[in-house]
Design a protein around this motif. Structure first.
Motif, short mmCIF file in Angstrom:
data_model
loop_
_atom_site.label_atom_id
_atom_site.label_comp_id
_atom_site.label_asym_id
_atom_site.label_seq_id
_atom_site.Cartn_x
_atom_site.Cartn_y
_atom_site.Cartn_z
N VAL A 65 0.84 -1.20 0.00
CA VAL A 65 0.00 0.00 0.00
C VAL A 65 0.88 1.25 0.00
O VAL A 65 2.07 1.19 0.27
CB VAL A 65 -0.93 0.04 1.23
N SER A 69 -3.24 5.21 0.34
CA SER A 69 -4.20 4.12 0.13
C SER A 69 -4.43 3.30 1.40
O SER A 69 -5.48 2.70 1.57
CB SER A 69 -3.71 3.20 -0.99
N ARG A 72 -7.37 5.03 2.96
CA ARG A 72 -8.35 5.67 2.08
C ARG A 72 -9.78 5.36 2.52
O ARG A 72 -10.07 4.29 3.06
CB ARG A 72 -8.14 5.22 0.64
N HIS A 79 -4.16 1.22 -4.33
CA HIS A 79 -3.11 0.40 -3.73
C HIS A 79 -2.04 0.13 -4.79
O HIS A 79 -2.24 0.41 -5.98
CB HIS A 79 -3.70 -0.92 -3.22
N ASP A 83 -6.10 -4.80 -5.88
CA ASP A 83 -7.07 -3.74 -5.60
C ASP A 83 -8.44 -4.12 -6.13
O ASP A 83 -8.64 -5.20 -6.72
CB ASP A 83 -6.61 -2.41 -6.21
N TYR A 87 -10.21 0.07 -9.88
CA TYR A 87 -8.84 0.55 -9.99
C TYR A 87 -8.05 -0.20 -11.06
O TYR A 87 -7.28 0.39 -11.80
CB TYR A 87 -8.11 0.41 -8.65
N TYR A 107 -3.88 4.23 -10.83
CA TYR A 107 -3.35 2.90 -10.52
C TYR A 107 -2.28 2.50 -11.54
O TYR A 107 -1.19 2.07 -11.16
CB TYR A 107 -4.49 1.87 -10.50
#
Length: 636
Positions: A65, A69, A72, A79, A83, A87, A107
Motif C-alpha cells: 500500500v 491508500s 483511504r 493500492h 485492488d 482501480y 493505478y
C-alpha cells in the motif's frame, strides 16, 4: 505519545520469522490486509491462465500500500498492486456504465513507475502487461466468475458461486494475483522477496525529512496514518489531521505538522504492531479492544477473563499443565517468572469516539518490578472475588472456584434474560462497565459501588429469571462482587467470607440467607422438583426487605413439606434451629433491607447442602448400595 514508542519498540523486538502463524504474522511496513473475493492467475508473459473465487475463510490478503491508500475512505488513492476492479480494470466502464478513469489512470501510472524502477520483478511486469490489455472483466465473465445481465452489465449479486465470499457487490470485487512460471511462489501476497522490493522502492520515493517526535531524528514524515486497526473494516484512525477547515486547530496551529510530526517508518511499525497484537491477544468488548503485552515479547496474563479461562490460557502460553488444586497459583507464578528488571508491560485500550476517530481510552505502563505489582493485583482480584461458578465446556457443564470475567459481571449488572440467556443489548454500556472494572484488576482499585449494588439487587429478584440456572449465575456473581466489596470497603474489620459456612458469623443478613437456603432445600427435597421455584425463592425479594414478616409466611408453608418428609428430615430441621439460634430476635423483628451478605449466606449454605448430598451419594456407590438420596435431591 509513549504508547507509540512502546509499539515501535515491540515491532523492532519481534522476530517475524518466529511468530508467523497462519495469517497472524506481523505486517511489514508499507503493507496492509484486505479481504479478496477473486484470485486471478497469469503466466510470466502476462497472459490470462485462470481465475477462481476466494472463500471467506481464505480471503485475508497481505497487500502493498501507499501512505494514502492505507487509510483511504471514499478517495481515489490506489493500492500498489492488488485492488478493487474499479482501480485495475480498463474495461470497467464497459461492464458497469461507470467512468473509472481517475481510479484506473492513477493505478496504472503508479504501477508503471514501480515496473520502471530498479526494484521491479518479472511478476510485477506480468501483472502490468496483462492489465494494459484492458480485458480483465471480460476474462472473468468468460471464466464464469463474474455474471452479467441481459444489458451486458455486471449484475449486483454473485450468481455463479455457492461459496461464502467476503461481503460486497461484483463491481466492488477485490482481486489478488498469482503469477506462474517465475519461481515456486506463485501467490504474490505470500512472496516475501517481492514485499521487500516494494518496501525499498516505496521508501526511496519518500519526500522531505522532518523531525520525528517518536524516534528523535530527522526522517521522511507521515501525514496519512493507517486505519483498519481493530479489523479489516475499521476506518477509524488513532492519528488524524485531514480536516483543514472548520476551526480544526482552534487558532493554535496553521498546519498539522506544527503540532507534531511522526516519521512514516515509526507510524507504520507502531500501527502494524498494534494490529498484530490485537489479532494475537486482544480482548474485545463491543467496539472497545484491550490488549496487554510485553515489549520484549514477555508472556502476559489475560485480564478480561474468568479464573478458569485464565488457567487454560496460561497452560497454552507456558506450554504446561497445572494440577487442578494449584492451577491458578501455578499459572500466575508462571507469568511472574517471565519478568525481570528490564521488562516493560503495556495495557492499552482503544475505542472509536466517532466512525473515523479511534481513541486511547485506557493506558498503563509497568516497568521492571512494576510488572510484579500488576501480577499481584491480578492475583488479588481473582482471590478476593473467588466463588463457585459454572461454565459450559466440551464435556458439558462444569464448575470452578475463582473470579467471574469482567464481561460476565457487566452482563449481570446491566443485562436481562433474553431467550434463556443473560445478555446486554447495549454493547456500549457493556464495554463502559468493563472499562470501569479494569482498574480494579490492573491497579488494585476498589470495585465501583454502583456495580456491586446493581448485581446484589439482581440477586434479590429470582422472579426475573425463567431459567433457574440464570439466577444461580447471578447469585454467584453477586457473591463474588460482594466479597470483593467487603475486602475493599471494610478496611478496619476486613470481613473475609469464604464459600465454606462460617458458623461463628453472627451477621443478621448472612444468617437470614442461610435460613432461606435450608427452607429452599427442604421444599425441593419434599417436592422432588428441581426446576420449580420454591416458596423461599418466590419470596426472596420480599424476604430481603422485610425478613421477619416474610419468614412467618415461608415457615407456615414449610410445615406442609416437613409433614411429607417426616423424621427423615430431622437433620434439616435441626439445622434450621441452629441457624435461628444465631439470630437475635429483636434485631430480626426490626430488620429491613438486608445487604449482600444475605446472598453470600444463601449460596454458601446451598452449596454446602449440595456437596453433602453428592458426598453421601458417592459413598453409597462406593459401598455398592442401591437407593436414592435420603437427604434430598437438592442438586442444581
Amino acid at each position: 505519545m509513549s504508547w507509540m514508542k512502546s509499539l515501535y519498540d515491540t515491532y523492532e523486538n519481534a522476530s517475524v520469522v518466529e511468530y508467523i502463524k497462519d495469517n497472524n504474522e506481523l505486517l511489514k511496513i508499507a503493507h496492509s490486509r484486505q479481504n479478496a473475493q477473486v484470485e486471478l492467475t497469469l503466466n510470466k508473459d502476462g497472459n490470462f491462465v485462470g481465475a477462481q473465487f476466494v472463500p471467506k475463510d481464505e480471503a485475508d490478503t497481505v497487500i502493498p500500500v501507499t501512505e494514502s491508500s492505507a487509510s483511504r475512505g471514499s478517495g481515489s488513492a490506489p493500492h500498489a498492486l492488488c485492488d478493487k476492479l474499479k482501480y485495475i480494470a480498463g474495461d470497467y466502464e464497459k461492464y458497469t456504465g461507470i467512468n473509472n478513469e481517475k481510479f484506473h489512470g492513477k493505478y496504472m501510472k503508479n504501477l508503471s513507475e514501480w515496473v520502471s524502477s530498479s526494484y521491479t520483478s518479472p511478476k510485477i511486469n506480468a501483472v502490468y502487461e496483462y492489465l494494459n490489455k484492458d480485458c480483465i472483466i471480460m476474462d472473468l465473465t468468460e471464466s464464469n466468475i463474474l455474471s452479467v445481465g441481459e444489458n451486458g452489465k455486471l449484475s449486483e449479486k454473485w450468481l455463479n458461486t455457492d461459496i461464502k465470499l467476503s461481503p460486497g457487490k461484483q463491481e466492488d470485487a477485490f482481486v489478488r494475483f498469482r503469477v506462474s512460471g517465475v519461481d515456486e511462489i506463485t501467490a504474490l501476497w505470500q512472496d516475501t522477496d517481492l514485499q521487500e522490493k516494494y518496501i525499498d522502492y516505496y521508501l526511496k520515493k519518500q519526500g522531505d525529512k522532518k523531525f520525528c517526535y517518536i524516534l528523535g531524528k530527522d526522517l521522511p514524515s507521515c501525514i496519512n496514518h493507517p486505519s483498519r486497526i481493530r479489523n479489516s473494516g475499521d476506518f477509524a484512525k488513532l492519528i488524524s489531521s485531514n480536516d483543514t477547515s472548520g476551526f480544526t486547530y482552534r487558532g493554535r496551529f496553521n498546519k498539522a505538522d506544527e503540532a507534531f510530526t511522526i516519521s512514516y517508518e515509526a507510524s507504520q511499525k507502531a500501527h502494524n504492531a498494534l494490529k498484530w497484537l490485537i489479532v494475537k491477544q486482544g480482548q474485545r468488548v463491543g467496539d472497545k479492544v484491550f490488549v496487554l503485552w510485553g515489549v520484549k515479547n514477555e508472556k502476559t496474563p489475560p485480564v478480561i477473563i474468568n479464573s478458569f479461562g485464565f488457567v487454560k490460557k496460561a497452560e497454552k502460553d507456558l506450554d504446561t499443565k497445572f494440577e487442578a488444586a494449584k492451577g491458578f497459583n501455578s499459572a500466575i507464578m508462571g507469568y511472574r517468572h517471565q519478568l525481570n528488571n528490564n521488562s516493560k508491560l503495556i495495557l492499552l485500550g482503544v475505542d472509536a469516539a466517532t466512525p473515523g476517530r479511534l481513541s486511547v481510552v485506557f493506558y498503563r505502563e509497568f516497568m521492571g518490578q512494576q510488572g510484579n505489582e500488576l501480577i499481584d493485583n491480578i492475583k488479588n482480584w481473582h482471590e478476593e472475588c473467588t466463588w463457585r461458578h459454572s461454565y459450559w465446556g466440551e464435556k458439558g457443564k462444569g464448575y470452578f472456584n475463582g473470579a467471574p470475567s469482567p464481561i460476565d459481571i457487566a452482563k449481570v449488572a446491566y443485562g436481562t434474560e433474553q431467550n434463556g440467556e443473560i445478555k446486554c443489548s447495549n454493547e456500549k454500556i457493556l464495554a463502559n462497565a468493563v472499562e470501569r472494572i479494569l482498574p480494579c484488576i490492573s491497579d488494585g482499585a476498589r470495585i465501583p459501588r454502583d456495580i456491586v449494588n446493581a448485581i446484589v439487587n439482581k440477586s434479590f429478584t429470582p422472579q426475573n429469571y425463567s431459567v433457574i440456572e440464570n439466577w444461580y449465575k447471578v447469585l454467584a456473581t453477586a457473591c463474588s462482587l460482594y466479597r470483593k466489596y467487603l475486602f475493599d470497603y471494610d478496611k478496619d474489620n476486613k470481613e473475609v467470607i469464604s464459600m465454606n459456612i462460617n458458623d461463628e458469623y453472627k451477621n443478621l443478613s448472612y444468617n437470614c440467607g442461610r435460613l432461606l437456603a435450608v427452607a429452599d432445600a427442604v421444599e425441593r427435597w419434599a417436592s422432588n422438583d428441581k426446576e420449580r421455584a420454591t416458596t423461599a425463592v418466590r419470596f426472596f425479594t420480599r424476604f430481603s426487605k422485610r425478613p421477619c414478616e416474610t419468614w412467618s409466611l415461608i415457615n407456615e408453608r414449610l410445615s406442609v413439606y416437613k409433614q411429607q418428609l417426616g423424621p427423615k428430615g430431622s437433620k434439616m430441621y435441626n439445622l434450621l434451629g441452629e441457624i435461628s439460634g444465631k439470630i437475635d430476635p429483636e434485631e430480626f423483628a426490626n430488620a429491613k433491607n438486608l445487604d449482600g451478605r444475605m446472598s453470600l449466606g444463601f449460596d454458601s449454605q446451598r452449596q454446602a447442602l449440595i456437596m453433602e448430598a453428592i458426598e453421601k451419594s458417592n459413598e453409597k456407590k462406593n459401598n455398592n448400595k442401591d437407593g436414592g438420596n435420603e437427604d434430598g435431591s437438592i442438586e442444581k
